[in-house]
Design a protein around this motif. Structure first.
Motif, PDB file in Angstrom:
ATOM      1  N   PHE A 101      12.298   3.135   2.750  1.00 15.38           N
ATOM      2  CA  PHE A 101      11.082   3.328   1.956  1.00 15.38           C
ATOM      3  C   PHE A 101      11.456   4.239   0.785  1.00 15.38           C
ATOM      4  O   PHE A 101      11.343   5.464   0.873  1.00 15.38           O
ATOM      5  N   CYS A 102      11.928   3.633  -0.303  1.00 16.44           N
ATOM      6  CA  CYS A 102      12.517   4.405  -1.392  1.00 16.44           C
ATOM      7  C   CYS A 102      11.681   4.438  -2.660  1.00 16.44           C
ATOM      8  O   CYS A 102      11.974   5.202  -3.579  1.00 16.44           O
ATOM      9  N   TRP A 103      10.628   3.607  -2.726  1.00 19.17           N
ATOM     10  CA  TRP A 103       9.872   3.539  -3.975  1.00 19.17           C
ATOM     11  C   TRP A 103       8.720   4.538  -3.953  1.00 19.17           C
ATOM     12  O   TRP A 103       7.709   4.348  -3.290  1.00 19.17           O
ATOM     13  N   SER A 104       8.896   5.609  -4.699  1.00 14.72           N
ATOM     14  CA  SER A 104       7.916   6.700  -4.707  1.00 14.72           C
ATOM     15  C   SER A 104       6.735   6.367  -5.602  1.00 14.72           C
ATOM     16  O   SER A 104       6.904   5.878  -6.731  1.00 14.72           O
ATOM     17  N   ASN A 105       5.560   6.673  -5.116  1.00  9.18           N
ATOM     18  CA  ASN A 105       4.354   6.563  -5.914  1.00  9.18           C
ATOM     19  C   ASN A 105       4.183   7.851  -6.717  1.00  9.18           C
ATOM     20  O   ASN A 105       4.075   8.937  -6.148  1.00  9.18           O
ATOM     21  N   VAL A 106       4.176   7.733  -8.039  1.00 12.54           N
ATOM     22  CA  VAL A 106       4.051   8.925  -8.889  1.00 12.54           C
ATOM     23  C   VAL A 106       2.772   8.870  -9.727  1.00 12.54           C
ATOM     24  O   VAL A 106       2.669   9.510 -10.776  1.00 12.54           O
ATOM     25  N   LEU A 131     -11.947  16.128   3.517  1.00 20.15           N
ATOM     26  CA  LEU A 131     -11.846  14.672   3.503  1.00 20.15           C
ATOM     27  C   LEU A 131     -11.643  14.218   2.063  1.00 20.15           C
ATOM     28  O   LEU A 131     -12.400  14.606   1.172  1.00 20.15           O
ATOM     29  N   GLU A 132     -10.596  13.417   1.841  1.00 20.35           N
ATOM     30  CA  GLU A 132     -10.269  12.994   0.489  1.00 20.35           C
ATOM     31  C   GLU A 132      -9.991  11.498   0.440  1.00 20.35           C
ATOM     32  O   GLU A 132      -9.528  10.906   1.415  1.00 20.35           O
ATOM     33  N   GLN A 133     -10.307  10.913  -0.693  1.00 20.07           N
ATOM     34  CA  GLN A 133      -9.842   9.573  -0.993  1.00 20.07           C
ATOM     35  C   GLN A 133      -8.694   9.701  -1.975  1.00 20.07           C
ATOM     36  O   GLN A 133      -8.695  10.599  -2.826  1.00 20.07           O
ATOM     37  N   PHE A 134      -7.712   8.840  -1.854  1.00 20.57           N
ATOM     38  CA  PHE A 134      -6.553   8.880  -2.735  1.00 20.57           C
ATOM     39  C   PHE A 134      -6.587   7.708  -3.689  1.00 20.57           C
ATOM     40  O   PHE A 134      -7.033   6.604  -3.331  1.00 20.57           O
ATOM     41  N   SER A 162       0.857  -1.178   0.000  1.00 22.83           N
ATOM     42  CA  SER A 162       0.000   0.000   0.000  1.00 22.83           C
ATOM     43  C   SER A 162       0.893   1.227   0.000  1.00 22.83           C
ATOM     44  O   SER A 162       2.119   1.119   0.047  1.00 22.83           O
ATOM     45  N   VAL A 163       0.282   2.391  -0.086  1.00 24.96           N
ATOM     46  CA  VAL A 163       1.033   3.639  -0.153  1.00 24.96           C
ATOM     47  C   VAL A 163       0.767   4.453   1.105  1.00 24.96           C
ATOM     48  O   VAL A 163      -0.382   4.585   1.542  1.00 24.96           O
ATOM     49  N   VAL A 164       1.826   4.995   1.669  1.00 29.80           N
ATOM     50  CA  VAL A 164       1.708   5.930   2.773  1.00 29.80           C
ATOM     51  C   VAL A 164       2.062   7.310   2.237  1.00 29.80           C
ATOM     52  O   VAL A 164       3.151   7.493   1.666  1.00 29.80           O
ATOM     53  N   GLU A 165       1.168   8.259   2.381  1.00 29.96           N
ATOM     54  CA  GLU A 165       1.409   9.613   1.903  1.00 29.96           C
ATOM     55  C   GLU A 165       2.513  10.261   2.743  1.00 29.96           C
ATOM     56  O   GLU A 165       2.704   9.932   3.916  1.00 29.96           O
ATOM     57  N   TYR A 166       3.244  11.187   2.116  1.00 29.81           N
ATOM     58  CA  TYR A 166       4.375  11.817   2.818  1.00 29.81           C
ATOM     59  C   TYR A 166       3.938  12.505   4.105  1.00 29.81           C
ATOM     60  O   TYR A 166       4.675  12.538   5.095  1.00 29.81           O
ATOM     61  N   SER A 167       2.733  13.058   4.109  1.00 30.36           N
ATOM     62  CA  SER A 167       2.247  13.759   5.290  1.00 30.36           C
ATOM     63  C   SER A 167       1.882  12.803   6.418  1.00 30.36           C
ATOM     64  O   SER A 167       1.692  13.221   7.559  1.00 30.36           O
ATOM     65  N   GLU A 168       1.785  11.507   6.114  1.00 30.79           N
ATOM     66  CA  GLU A 168       1.399  10.510   7.106  1.00 30.79           C
ATOM     67  C   GLU A 168       2.570   9.633   7.541  1.00 30.79           C
ATOM     68  O   GLU A 168       2.399   8.716   8.328  1.00 30.79           O
TER      69      GLU A 168
END
Length: 326
Positions: A177-182, A224-227, A153-159
């Protein structure tokens, strides 16, 4: 994308807008004659909106009679596709695989055949292109595995806790944790149906603190947002496909005048990449301004990813900035 079809099969383009951008987006495409496509090759659909709330949990009023609302995040694409019956539309068209990307990347390779082939070969329901994180505090989400044997899963930078963002993998010497989600993803249609139903049931939202227009002027509140990456937690297996940042990631996050990720910086990244293509194909460049500030743009009608340029470029000199077309 259709599988096993003979001859030319046009790729259908689904473009998500919001109630705030829909009209302007449609008019922009109309005024540019759909960029050479037929109008019926493109389907526009709107994401939903969610009320904005104050930090103490009250609705923020935009007017005395209307609650302030904001788009429900790029993850709203799943429920929007479902409510617009576009998942059914895709099935009717024979679509099996969906290439999903964000609008704010000038170097997206739309419907990348290499990525599609990798995705199909792996036999997974979800895949993502990733780039190596440039530095620990870079504002990008990263792929993580939640628990031993759990889903990616992806963890947002702010989290992500700063200490975890800076942690080093002792075996590789790279960031842990080096693989960035782009936001370059590939899904099967069956999986998109599963995600749309799952997110609707689970109601997963992320909280963002933003300035929100209200009857009292702009006020700090919560959206409130969904990603879009919320989908990966529903995948039994996800394939990651590393790409080079300088070839496939030119983000546009800020207005011109900011220090990074602007339209101007993205434009330069495109010009630099295409300049490298020209040189690799045997061409030469002259320039009257520093080359780092200019370059060449190659029409996608000439080359998709730098291939088949020798006949156009070998032995020729181009003066930057310029555009290479047929």
């Amino acid at each position: 994308m259709n599988e096993g079809s003979a001859g030319f099969v046009p790729i259908h383009w689904y473009i998500m807008t919001s109630p705030f951008t829909d009209d302007a987006t449609r008019k922009f495409f109309e005024s540019h004659k759909y960029f050479g496509l037929e109008a019926d090759q493109i389907t526009f659909f709107q994401q939903g909106t969610i009320p904005c709330i104050s930090k103490d949990g009250r609705f923020i009023m935009e007017t005395p009679y209307r609650v302030a609302k904001a788009p429900d995040g790029n993850g709203g694409v799943y429920s929007a596709l479902k409510s617009s019956r576009l998942l059914e539309d895709m099935a009717t068209r024979g679509v099996k695989y969906i290439d999903c990307y964000g609008v704010d990347n000038a170097l997206v390779r739309v419907a990348d055949p290499t990525f599609l082939g990798y995705f199909i070969d792996k036999g997974v329901s979800a895949a993502a292109k990733v780039v190596r994180k440039a530095y620990p505090q870079e504002k990008v989400g990263v792929f993580v595995r939640r628990g031993k044997g759990g889903p990616l899963s992806v963890v947002e930078y702010s989290e992500l806790d700063p200490s975890m963002a800076s942690a080093i993998n002792q075996e590789t010497g790279r960031l842990r944790f080096c693989w960035s989600n782009v936001c370059l993803h590939m899904f099967t249609l069956d999986f998109l149906n599963q995600v749309a139903n799952g997110l609707e049931k689970d109601s997963i939202y992320h909280v963002a603190e933003k300035k929100i227009p209200s009857i009292h002027g702009y006020t700090m509140g919560l959206k409130l947002e969904q990603f879009i990456f919320d989908a990966f937690s529903y995948a039994p297996s996800t394939a990651l496909f590393e790409v080079l940042r300088e070839e496939e990631f030119a983000p546009v996050k800020n207005a011109n005048g900011s220090n990074f990720d602007t339209p101007d910086s993205a434009r330069l990244l495109v010009l630099r990449l295409h300049t490298r293509w020209v040189v690799a194909a045997g061409g030469f460049l002259t320039h009257s301004v520093p080359l780092y500030a200019t370059g060449v743009e190659i029409s996608p009608l000439c080359s998709y990813a730098g291939e088949n340029l020798e006949a156009i470029c070998r032995g020729r000199t181009f003066h930057a900035p310029c555009e290479i077309t047929f």
